[in-house]
Design an enzyme around this catalytic site. Structure first.
Site, PDB file in Angstrom:
ATOM      1  N   LYS A 118      -4.931  -6.142   2.867  1.00 31.08           N
ATOM      2  CA  LYS A 118      -5.099  -5.074   1.870  1.00 31.08           C
ATOM      3  C   LYS A 118      -4.487  -5.518   0.545  1.00 31.08           C
ATOM      4  CE  LYS A 118      -4.258  -0.029   1.500  1.00 31.08           C
ATOM      5  NZ  LYS A 118      -3.590   1.117   2.161  1.00 31.08           N
ATOM      6  N   SER A 128      -3.599   6.113   6.260  1.00 34.18           N
ATOM      7  CA  SER A 128      -4.443   5.120   5.586  1.00 34.18           C
ATOM      8  C   SER A 128      -4.840   3.909   6.423  1.00 34.18           C
ATOM      9  CB  SER A 128      -3.769   4.641   4.297  1.00 34.18           C
ATOM     10  OG  SER A 128      -3.933   5.603   3.283  1.00 34.18           O
ATOM     11  N   SER A 183      -6.828   4.974   2.841  1.00 32.95           N
ATOM     12  CA  SER A 183      -7.057   4.086   1.704  1.00 32.95           C
ATOM     13  C   SER A 183      -7.347   2.636   2.087  1.00 32.95           C
ATOM     14  CB  SER A 183      -5.820   4.118   0.806  1.00 32.95           C
ATOM     15  OG  SER A 183      -4.704   3.548   1.480  1.00 32.95           O
TER      16      SER A 183
END
Lengths: 494, 497
Positions: A77, A176, A152
């Site tokens: 990420k 997330s 996310s």
């Protein structure tokens, strides 16, 4: 027990059957073909990844131990620092920022022989539940490109679901990791707060943020967790003890385990999701677990408390993006105007909303009513979970109220978007571990995730329950947007 | 001189009430939350890392040495050491890398102590807490004034340097007393090796909270906080100015407005920076990246037992050396009570940490009063070098002076060179042609002078003692300064019979 593609690849590389370079190039090739449409990646490390893979091959050739993730491609990420590789948080304000250091998790991946092949898309600064808040455009759901992958950590979830990487890293502040894992049909785990170092994770809400694994199997997730977990002297909130080992217990089953099915964690979900939770409970009972219905009324207050605490911390964590030292700077006649112009140009709407909300919640005269009250709710939730765990070993619920929604559907309605996290937020407030495991699909063929929760340091328990569910889960259709050969677990070059 | 300075608050019937906030940088090897060097004067932005630059993703880790030094300060100020936490103080400023300062707020490490001034007066210490320092901004162009500057440069070497902020109760009643408090506090910081206490380098910075009230009243008036006090001189002048200003405001029937004010050294006045209404809302909240600090009892005991003797104790020892009572109020001992000048000398010696020079000289048989005078009046002019002075050379110089081999004036010159370059005082005196006159040639010189001034000699002979000074001056002239004043007086008395 199903082993996963990551452990297979690592075994092949360690045995010298395949070179790390070939494995990495094979995945980079898939990224080049599929990612233009999927948009899971913000930055792809074409040359850097091949060089790192070559280094692993050198270690293998020299007869030394290349580590448990030898040659395994990883999608990271883009809110975890990578030395010399831009780390954007999917924000204009950090679009061209190149960190001078690696996050602890990235160091540990590299030490284990893993190869970072790219930095994945996210909601700006991890604030969102659909990856639509990325300044660089949304990521698509591999099962239906018109739908969101969740967020996310949508980029890492989509990359792993599409076969572009066997494993990935996400961060979970309010769901997330688990929510996009559920929406993309992969495994995602939020570890106990303090088991995985946050050093080098760009902070959103420091007391809630936790890095964790994405994988296509529970055992791969466990393997990755074991590599990244453990005390880090660079993180004061890192637990000063070894992280629990999970890979060795994944197959231990649930015979005799007491599992509570939490009413508040599924009853407001859509019918297909509720049905999946019931089926999951039956599967666990079939494997010898003792199933109990239970209720934790306090978790109904989790979402409002979360949306005060997380923005409050974010408003402070994001203050440093002021145009003075790094990142975007919009010139202006004086420092205050430069700060304001930079932040106005650099932050998207959701980040701005949460910074303002958090600033308000911490303001003189409002602190007690908002931040202070939310902290009390958090304490109540922690106590409620603790009492519940006196009766059961693990808890079961849905990961999300719905399956993947259409891109654009909830953009105009923040509260509807926030509700995506209603089942996942309680574990962030309590700090306890939770895993989302795919368990069938809805009528449209969209993946459903079920969630297993356990008390602090209960990672061994969540992977054991997760593996039983994985084995019992109804089959899930192949994603439409994917490298089928890589997904098929094919160990052969295509 | 402004009208206000010529008309102090006390002359108008007002009593100043002063509380001080003293920030001191701790003498640690590394910064408060990272491993960067804590050093003054290095090339800008060389002692920096992701943590003290507040780079995204970086996290603070508390330096336990800083906690130890904070405890030393707390113990020396008779504080209670408590389990404490850190908060974030949020405000935007370019020299603050994270745009928040990590500081202790409602749970500081040290609370509820006091500092005893040399005269025995106790000043309450409300708290002494840990926090990080900011970087340093330099405004370039436009004559260095903030508002006219073309651009600003920021040096982050100081960002993250550990500070302890010591907050006194509003117990001080004059600028002079405030000065004494700061001087005493500095001595304590230096003695405990917690800080070097250098105001000129900014390692010790003082803010003063000043209010005034009608003399005899027990109420507290509205206060103003004065910033930018870079020296003891500024501190005294700013407090006197501010108290007079407030007295004038009250006298004219108006009310003092609670404000933060800036001391303008050049203009010799305080100017308003911001009022209470404009004050920052710092939005304090608990720092989630750090865990509470709870020094265990064993650690506290270890720190307490390693504390060196504190200034009050050291002053008492010097008084004893002079054969004086150990404390100002103690029962009188008819030995050799210290004069007011000697009390000042004792305070100076302790303040600069030069006790060792006095005590070691006394142990070697030098008269304590002489060792004290030379150390306080001359050596302390350069305390840093004085602390490094070779003990044997110093004792040898004092012995030369005692034996009359050099005069007081000559001894001072030799000491200056000793401090500057070191060396052997005998060689220095010889090279400079210093040698006090031997008793014979001195007697000759005195005889010549007496013969040349018969009128003055007659008056001196009939008891006009003050004329001794006249004769000393004349003898000095004749001997080009080589005579020793005391020996001249002895010779005059011998001649007088």
């Amino acid at each position: 027990m199903t082993s996963g593609p990551a452990s297979l690849l690592s075994a092949q590389v360690r045995a010298g059957e395949r070179s790390a370079v070939e494995v990495v190039e094979r995945h980079l090739d898939a990224v080049a073909r599929i990612d233009p449409e999927l948009h899971a990646f913000v930055t792809v490390l074409n040359d850097g990844a091949v060089a790192a893979a070559a280094a692993v091959d050198t270690v293998v050739a020299a007869g030394r131990d290349p580590g448990p993730l030898a040659g395994v491609p990883v999608a990271v990420k883009d809110n975890m620092c990578t030395r010399g590789v831009r780390t954007t948080c999917s924000s204009r304000i950090l679009e061209h920022w190149h960190p001078p250091y690696d996050a602890t998790v990235v160091e540990r991946l590299t030490a284990a022989g893993a190869v970072v092949i790219g930095k994945t898309n996210l909601d700006e600064f991890a604030m969102g539940s659909s990856t639509e808040n990325s300044a660089f455009g949304p990521t698509r759901n591999p099962h239906d490109p018109s739908r969101v992958p969740g967020g996310s950590s949508g980029g890492s979830a989509a990359a792993v679901a599409a076969g572009l990487a066997p494993i990935g890293l996400g961060s979970d502040t309010g769901g997330s990791i688990r929510q996009p894992a559920a929406l993309c049909g992969v495994v995602g785990m939020k570890p106990t707060y303090g088991t995985v170092s946050r050093y080098g994770l760009v902070a959103f809400a420091s007391s809630l943020d936790q890095i964790g694994p994405f994988a296509r199997t529970v055992s791969d997730a466990a393997l990755l967790f074991d590599v990244i977990g453990g005390h880090d002297p660079m993180d004061s909130t890192s637990l000063d003890r070894p992280a629990p080992r999970t890979a060795t217990v994944v197959g231990d089953g649930v015979d005799g385990c007491r599992v509570g099915v939490v009413r508040e964690l599924y009853e407001d979900a859509e019918p297909a999701v509720r049905a999946a939770v019931s089926a999951a409970a039956e599967a666990l009972a079939g494997a010898g677990a003792v199933i109990e219905e239970c209720s934790i009324p306090e978790v109904r207050h989790a979402l409002p408390a979360y949306y005060l605490l997380a923005p409050a911390e974010a408003s402070s964590n994001l203050a440093r993006y002021d145009g003075v030292r790094y990142g975007l700077r919009v010139d202006a006649p004086d420092v205050e105007s430069m700060n304001a112009a930079t932040r106005a140009a650099g932050f998207g709407a959701e980040v701005t909303r949460r910074v303002m909300l958090g600033t308000y919640a911490l303001s003189a005269g409002y602190y007690d009513a908002y931040y202070g009250q939310a902290q009390k709710v958090r304490t109540l939730i922690i106590d409620a979970f603790r009492r519940t765990y006196e009766q059961v070993d693990a808890l079961l619920g849905a990961t999300t109220p719905t399956t993947a929604f259409a891109i654009g559907d909830r953009v105009q309605d923040p509260w509807a978007m926030y509700l995506s996290d209603v089942f996942s937020v309680p574990s962030n407030l309590s700090g306890d571990p939770a895993i989302s495991v795919p368990f069938g699909s809805d009528d449209a063929g969209l993946p459903i995730g079920v969630q297993v929760l356990a008390p602090a340091l209960g990672e061994p328990m969540v992977v054991r329950v997760g593996a039983v569910l994985e084995a019992a889960a109804p089959p899930l259709g192949q994603p439409r947007l994917a490298d089928r050969a890589l997904l098929g677990g094919s160990s052969e070059p295509s | 001189m402004t009208a206000r300075e010529s008309q102090p608050a006390t002359a108008r019937g007002y009593e100043p009430v002063i509380g001080l906030e003293v920030h001191c940088e701790l003498r640690t090897e590394t910064k408060l939350f990272c491993g960067c060097r804590n050093a003054f004067g290095d090339e800008p932005n060389t002692n920096v890392c992701p943590v003290c630059l507040g780079l995204p993703g970086s996290l603070p880790v508390l330096n336990s040495k800083a906690v130890e030094l904070a405890m030393r300060i707390g113990l020396a100020l008779h504080c209670e050491i408590r389990p404490s936490t850190f908060h974030r103080k949020n405000y935007f400023y370019p020299d603050m890398p994270k745009d928040y300062q990590i500081s202790q707020y409602d749970e500081p490490i040290n609370v509820g102590g006091f500092l005893e001034l040399p005269d025995g007066y106790r000043v309450g210490v409300v708290r002494a807490h840990l926090e990080e320092d900011t970087g340093k901004t330099t405004h370039v162009g436009g004559g260095g004034r903030i508002h006219d500057a073309e651009y600003a440069l920021v040096d982050y070497n100081r960002a993250g340097v550990p500070l302890v902020e010591i907050v006194s109760a509003p117990d001080l009643r004059s600028a002079a007393q405030a000065r004494t408090y700061v001087a005493e506090l500095r001595s304590i910081l230096v003695a405990t090796d917690a800080s070097d206490g250098r105001m000129e380098e900014g390692s010790m910075r003082v803010d003063a909270n000043v209010s005034v009230r009608a003399a005899g009243s027990a109420d507290l008036g509205t206060r103003c906080e004065i910033k930018n006090l870079n020296s003891l001189r500024s501190l005294v002048r700013a407090i006197d100015y501010e108290a007079a200003r407030q007295a004038e405001v009250l006298e004219s029937g108006e009310a003092v407005v609670q404000q933060t004010r800036h001391w303008d050294e050049k203009e010799s006045r305080t100017v308003a920076l911001r009022s209470k209404e404009e004050a920052f809302d710092y939005r304090y909240f608990p720092e989630p990246d750090l865990v509470p600090v709870a020094p265990d009892p064993q650690w506290q005991t270890d720190v307490a037992s390693a504390l060196p003797p504190l200034p009050a104790e050291r002053r008492a020892r010097l008084r004893q050396l002079l054969g004086a009572p150990a404390a100002p109020g103690a029962p009188w001992d008819p030995g050799a009570p210290p004069t007011a000048a000697q009390e000042d000398q004792i305070a100076t010696v302790v303040e600069h940490g030069l006790d060792e020079l006095v005590t070691s000289a006394a142990e070697d048989g030098v008269a304590p009063s002489l060792a004290l005078a030379r150390t306080a009046n001359e050596a302390s002019a350069d305390p840093h070098r004085a602390r490094g002075l070779d003990r044997r050379a110093y004792v040898s110089l004092l012995e030369m002076e005692e034996r009359g081999q050099v005069t007081a004036t000559q001894a001072k010159a030799v000491l200056a060179e000793l401090l500057e370059r070191g060396g052997d005082p005998v060689d220095i005196a010889r090279r400079r042609g210093f040698e006090a006159l031997g008793a014979d040639s001195l007697a000759g010189a005195v005889a010549v002078v007496v013969g040349a001034h018969p009128n003055e000699w007659e008056r001196y002979r009939h008891g006009e003692d003050k004329l001794a000074q006249f004769f000393i001056g004349q003898v000095m002239k004749v001997t080009k300064g080589k005579a020793d004043g005391k020996t001249v007086v002895a010779e005059l008395q011998r001649l007088r019979g």
